[in-house]
Design a protein around this motif. Sequence first.
Motif, PDB file in Angstrom:
ATOM      1  N   SER A  76     -58.666  96.179  20.268  1.00 51.11           N
ATOM      2  CA  SER A  76     -58.922  97.261  21.230  1.00 51.11           C
ATOM      3  C   SER A  76     -60.410  97.550  21.352  1.00 51.11           C
ATOM      4  O   SER A  76     -60.941  97.703  22.460  1.00 51.11           O
ATOM      5  CB  SER A  76     -58.172  98.531  20.804  1.00 51.11           C
ATOM      6  OG  SER A  76     -56.778  98.350  20.908  1.00 51.11           O
ATOM      7  N   VAL A  77     -61.106  97.623  20.217  1.00 54.55           N
ATOM      8  CA  VAL A  77     -62.544  97.907  20.238  1.00 54.55           C
ATOM      9  C   VAL A  77     -63.295  96.805  20.983  1.00 54.55           C
ATOM     10  O   VAL A  77     -64.181  97.075  21.803  1.00 54.55           O
ATOM     11  CB  VAL A  77     -63.092  98.050  18.809  1.00 54.55           C
ATOM     12  CG1 VAL A  77     -64.615  98.147  18.823  1.00 54.55           C
ATOM     13  CG2 VAL A  77     -62.515  99.272  18.137  1.00 54.55           C
ATOM     14  N   LYS A  78     -62.931  95.559  20.713  1.00 47.49           N
ATOM     15  CA  LYS A  78     -63.588  94.435  21.370  1.00 47.49           C
ATOM     16  C   LYS A  78     -63.345  94.479  22.885  1.00 47.49           C
ATOM     17  O   LYS A  78     -64.252  94.258  23.682  1.00 47.49           O
ATOM     18  CB  LYS A  78     -63.067  93.115  20.795  1.00 47.49           C
ATOM     19  CG  LYS A  78     -63.763  91.868  21.320  1.00 47.49           C
ATOM     20  CD  LYS A  78     -63.255  90.644  20.576  1.00 47.49           C
ATOM     21  CE  LYS A  78     -63.989  89.386  21.069  1.00 47.49           C
ATOM     22  NZ  LYS A  78     -63.744  89.116  22.506  1.00 47.49           N
ATOM     23  N   LYS A  79     -62.108  94.776  23.274  1.00 44.39           N
ATOM     24  CA  LYS A  79     -61.775  94.848  24.694  1.00 44.39           C
ATOM     25  C   LYS A  79     -62.539  95.980  25.374  1.00 44.39           C
ATOM     26  O   LYS A  79     -63.110  95.802  26.460  1.00 44.39           O
ATOM     27  CB  LYS A  79     -60.275  95.065  24.867  1.00 44.39           C
ATOM     28  CG  LYS A  79     -59.830  95.186  26.319  1.00 44.39           C
ATOM     29  CD  LYS A  79     -58.337  95.444  26.416  1.00 44.39           C
ATOM     30  CE  LYS A  79     -57.915  95.616  27.874  1.00 44.39           C
ATOM     31  NZ  LYS A  79     -56.462  95.920  27.999  1.00 44.39           N
ATOM     32  N   TRP A  80     -62.613  97.154  24.738  1.00 43.49           N
ATOM     33  CA  TRP A  80     -63.304  98.301  25.328  1.00 43.49           C
ATOM     34  C   TRP A  80     -64.804  98.044  25.417  1.00 43.49           C
ATOM     35  O   TRP A  80     -65.451  98.443  26.385  1.00 43.49           O
ATOM     36  CB  TRP A  80     -63.021  99.557  24.520  1.00 43.49           C
ATOM     37  CG  TRP A  80     -61.568  99.941  24.517  1.00 43.49           C
ATOM     38  CD1 TRP A  80     -60.578  99.450  25.317  1.00 43.49           C
ATOM     39  CD2 TRP A  80     -60.950 100.891  23.666  1.00 43.49           C
ATOM     40  NE1 TRP A  80     -59.370 100.033  25.009  1.00 43.49           N
ATOM     41  CE2 TRP A  80     -59.572 100.929  23.997  1.00 43.49           C
ATOM     42  CE3 TRP A  80     -61.396 101.714  22.634  1.00 43.49           C
ATOM     43  CZ2 TRP A  80     -58.659 101.761  23.345  1.00 43.49           C
ATOM     44  CZ3 TRP A  80     -60.496 102.548  21.981  1.00 43.49           C
ATOM     45  CH2 TRP A  80     -59.134 102.574  22.339  1.00 43.49           C
ATOM     46  N   ARG A  81     -65.353  97.384  24.396  1.00 42.10           N
ATOM     47  CA  ARG A  81     -66.783  97.031  24.429  1.00 42.10           C
ATOM     48  C   ARG A  81     -67.075  96.142  25.630  1.00 42.10           C
ATOM     49  O   ARG A  81     -68.062  96.335  26.345  1.00 42.10           O
ATOM     50  CB  ARG A  81     -67.151  96.307  23.139  1.00 42.10           C
ATOM     51  CG  ARG A  81     -68.595  95.835  23.056  1.00 42.10           C
ATOM     52  CD  ARG A  81     -68.734  94.676  22.091  1.00 42.10           C
ATOM     53  NE  ARG A  81     -67.974  93.512  22.530  1.00 42.10           N
ATOM     54  CZ  ARG A  81     -67.845  92.404  21.807  1.00 42.10           C
ATOM     55  NH1 ARG A  81     -68.405  92.314  20.616  1.00 42.10           N
ATOM     56  NH2 ARG A  81     -67.153  91.369  22.275  1.00 42.10           N
ATOM     57  N   ASP A  82     -66.219  95.153  25.882  1.00 39.95           N
ATOM     58  CA  ASP A  82     -66.412  94.250  27.021  1.00 39.95           C
ATOM     59  C   ASP A  82     -66.278  95.000  28.346  1.00 39.95           C
ATOM     60  O   ASP A  82     -66.999  94.704  29.314  1.00 39.95           O
ATOM     61  CB  ASP A  82     -65.405  93.104  26.965  1.00 39.95           C
ATOM     62  CG  ASP A  82     -65.630  92.169  25.785  1.00 39.95           C
ATOM     63  OD1 ASP A  82     -66.737  92.211  25.208  1.00 39.95           O
ATOM     64  OD2 ASP A  82     -64.709  91.410  25.442  1.00 39.95           O
ATOM     65  N   ILE A  83     -65.379  95.961  28.406  1.00 40.14           N
ATOM     66  CA  ILE A  83     -65.204  96.753  29.627  1.00 40.14           C
ATOM     67  C   ILE A  83     -66.462  97.548  29.934  1.00 40.14           C
ATOM     68  O   ILE A  83     -66.906  97.618  31.080  1.00 40.14           O
ATOM     69  CB  ILE A  83     -63.982  97.689  29.493  1.00 40.14           C
ATOM     70  CG1 ILE A  83     -62.682  96.875  29.561  1.00 40.14           C
ATOM     71  CG2 ILE A  83     -63.983  98.761  30.577  1.00 40.14           C
ATOM     72  CD1 ILE A  83     -61.439  97.683  29.270  1.00 40.14           C
ATOM     73  N   LEU A  84     -67.069  98.136  28.912  1.00 43.34           N
ATOM     74  CA  LEU A  84     -68.298  98.914  29.127  1.00 43.34           C
ATOM     75  C   LEU A  84     -69.438  98.018  29.597  1.00 43.34           C
ATOM     76  O   LEU A  84     -70.274  98.445  30.395  1.00 43.34           O
ATOM     77  CB  LEU A  84     -68.688  99.652  27.848  1.00 43.34           C
ATOM     78  CG  LEU A  84     -67.698 100.711  27.355  1.00 43.34           C
ATOM     79  CD1 LEU A  84     -68.267 101.452  26.147  1.00 43.34           C
ATOM     80  CD2 LEU A  84     -67.345 101.701  28.459  1.00 43.34           C
ATOM     81  N   ASP A  85     -69.461  96.771  29.131  1.00 41.32           N
ATOM     82  CA  ASP A  85     -70.433  95.805  29.653  1.00 41.32           C
ATOM     83  C   ASP A  85     -70.174  95.543  31.141  1.00 41.32           C
ATOM     84  O   ASP A  85     -71.090  95.532  31.951  1.00 41.32           O
ATOM     85  CB  ASP A  85     -70.343  94.486  28.887  1.00 41.32           C
ATOM     86  CG  ASP A  85     -71.009  94.542  27.519  1.00 41.32           C
ATOM     87  OD1 ASP A  85     -71.630  95.575  27.199  1.00 41.32           O
ATOM     88  OD2 ASP A  85     -70.904  93.561  26.768  1.00 41.32           O
ATOM     89  N   ASN A  86     -68.901  95.330  31.472  1.00 45.21           N
ATOM     90  CA  ASN A  86     -68.537  95.017  32.860  1.00 45.21           C
ATOM     91  C   ASN A  86     -68.807  96.187  33.806  1.00 45.21           C
ATOM     92  O   ASN A  86     -69.029  95.987  35.004  1.00 45.21           O
ATOM     93  CB  ASN A  86     -67.058  94.630  32.939  1.00 45.21           C
ATOM     94  CG  ASN A  86     -66.768  93.311  32.250  1.00 45.21           C
ATOM     95  OD1 ASN A  86     -67.653  92.472  32.093  1.00 45.21           O
ATOM     96  ND2 ASN A  86     -65.535  93.119  31.821  1.00 45.21           N
ATOM     97  N   MET A  87     -68.762  97.401  33.271  1.00 44.28           N
ATOM     98  CA  MET A  87     -69.020  98.593  34.086  1.00 44.28           C
ATOM     99  C   MET A  87     -70.502  98.963  34.143  1.00 44.28           C
ATOM    100  O   MET A  87     -70.885  99.996  34.671  1.00 44.28           O
ATOM    101  CB  MET A  87     -68.237  99.787  33.521  1.00 44.28           C
ATOM    102  CG  MET A  87     -66.731  99.677  33.624  1.00 44.28           C
ATOM    103  SD  MET A  87     -66.122  99.658  35.317  1.00 44.28           S
ATOM    104  CE  MET A  87     -65.578  97.946  35.459  1.00 44.28           C
ATOM    105  N   PHE A  88     -71.349  98.104  33.565  1.00 42.00           N
ATOM    106  CA  PHE A  88     -72.799  98.315  33.567  1.00 42.00           C
ATOM    107  C   PHE A  88     -73.200  99.627  32.899  1.00 42.00           C
ATOM    108  O   PHE A  88     -74.140 100.308  33.327  1.00 42.00           O
ATOM    109  CB  PHE A  88     -73.363  98.246  34.992  1.00 42.00           C
ATOM    110  CG  PHE A  88     -73.178  96.896  35.628  1.00 42.00           C
ATOM    111  CD1 PHE A  88     -74.026  95.853  35.302  1.00 42.00           C
ATOM    112  CD2 PHE A  88     -72.140  96.665  36.509  1.00 42.00           C
ATOM    113  CE1 PHE A  88     -73.847  94.594  35.867  1.00 42.00           C
ATOM    114  CE2 PHE A  88     -71.948  95.411  37.085  1.00 42.00           C
ATOM    115  CZ  PHE A  88     -72.802  94.380  36.759  1.00 42.00           C
TER     116      PHE A  88
END
Length: 316
Positions: free
Chosen positions: A160-172
Amino acid sequence: LLPLSNSILVFDEIHKYQRWRTFLKGLYDKHKDDIKILVTGSARLDHYRKGGDSLFGRYRLLRLHPFTITEINKNPTQSDLSQLLTYGGFPEPLLKSSPTFHRLWQKERIERVVKQDIRDLENIREISLIELLIDALPERVGSPLSLRSLQGYLEVSHHSVKKWRDILDNMFLTYRISPFGSPKIRAVKKEQKLYLWDWSQVINPGARFENLVASHLLKYCHLLEDTQGYKMELRFIRDTDKREIDFVVLQNKKPLFAVECKSGDKELSKQINYFKERTNIPEFYQVHMKSKDYGDAKKGGRVLPFTKFCQIKALP
C-alpha cells in the motif's frame, strides 16, 4: 468555425471533454500546415495521455515546471532567492507573495489533488491515510526514503505504501531521484531520495534549500530531454559509509557535474575531494545562500552562491 491561418489555438483541461483525442487528431490532421496547437493540463491530462495514445507522432511533450530563479530575474539577487524559498515556484503564490494567500493556496491544492484527482483516477478508499502520508513527507525531504518507516507510521502494508508513493509521484506532488554508482565508492544502489514539487512545504531551511536546488536541476534535465533529445538523469552519490554528495547530473549516462548544497558559505566539503578522487565526475560545485565565491570546479571544487551557479550553468 475554422481557425485563422497562422494562429495558435490553446486548449486547457481539454481532457474533460470525453472525445478530446478524436477532436485534436482531426483538427491537427486537417489544419496542421496552418495552425499551431498548444494543449495544457493537470496530472489528469498526463494520466489520460498515457492510455491508448492515438495522437502518437502528432505532438511533442514539454514538461512544465514551477518558476526558477532566473525566470524571476536574469541577474538574480539574494532577495529573489529568499522570495522563491518562501513562496515556492508556483505562479499564484509567488507573484502575490502574501503569506495568507500562500497558506490558503497550499491547503486548497492538496485538497484538490487528494479529493478530486486521486479519487477520480485511482481506486483508493483510504483517502484519509493518503492525507496523512502527504503530511509526513516534508520532514523526509533530502533523506533516503524508508518505506518500512512509512509502513509503520501509517500501519498499512508495504504494498500500500509503495502504491501510494507512486500515486503521489504521478500527481506531481513528489518526485524521487536514484543513487549514482561507481565501483570505487561502494555506492548504495536501492535507496532513493524524495523531493516535493512545492518546496515551500518543507519546514527545515536546509532541506528546503536542497529541494529548491533539486527542482532547478530537474528542470534543467527535463529541458534538455524535451527540446534536444538527450537522455538526462538527476541522481545523488551516497556510499555505504554514508558519505554523500547531494546531486549529480548525467547526460547519456555520463556525469556532467555534481552539486553539494550548504545553507551557509562554509568551507569546501571534504566529501567533494573524496568523491572527486574516486569518480569520473569532471566538475564539483558547492552552492550556498551567502556571498563567498572561490575555488575551481574542475580542480578541487568551487564554492559559490546558488544565484551565480544558475547563471554559470544557464539553468532555465
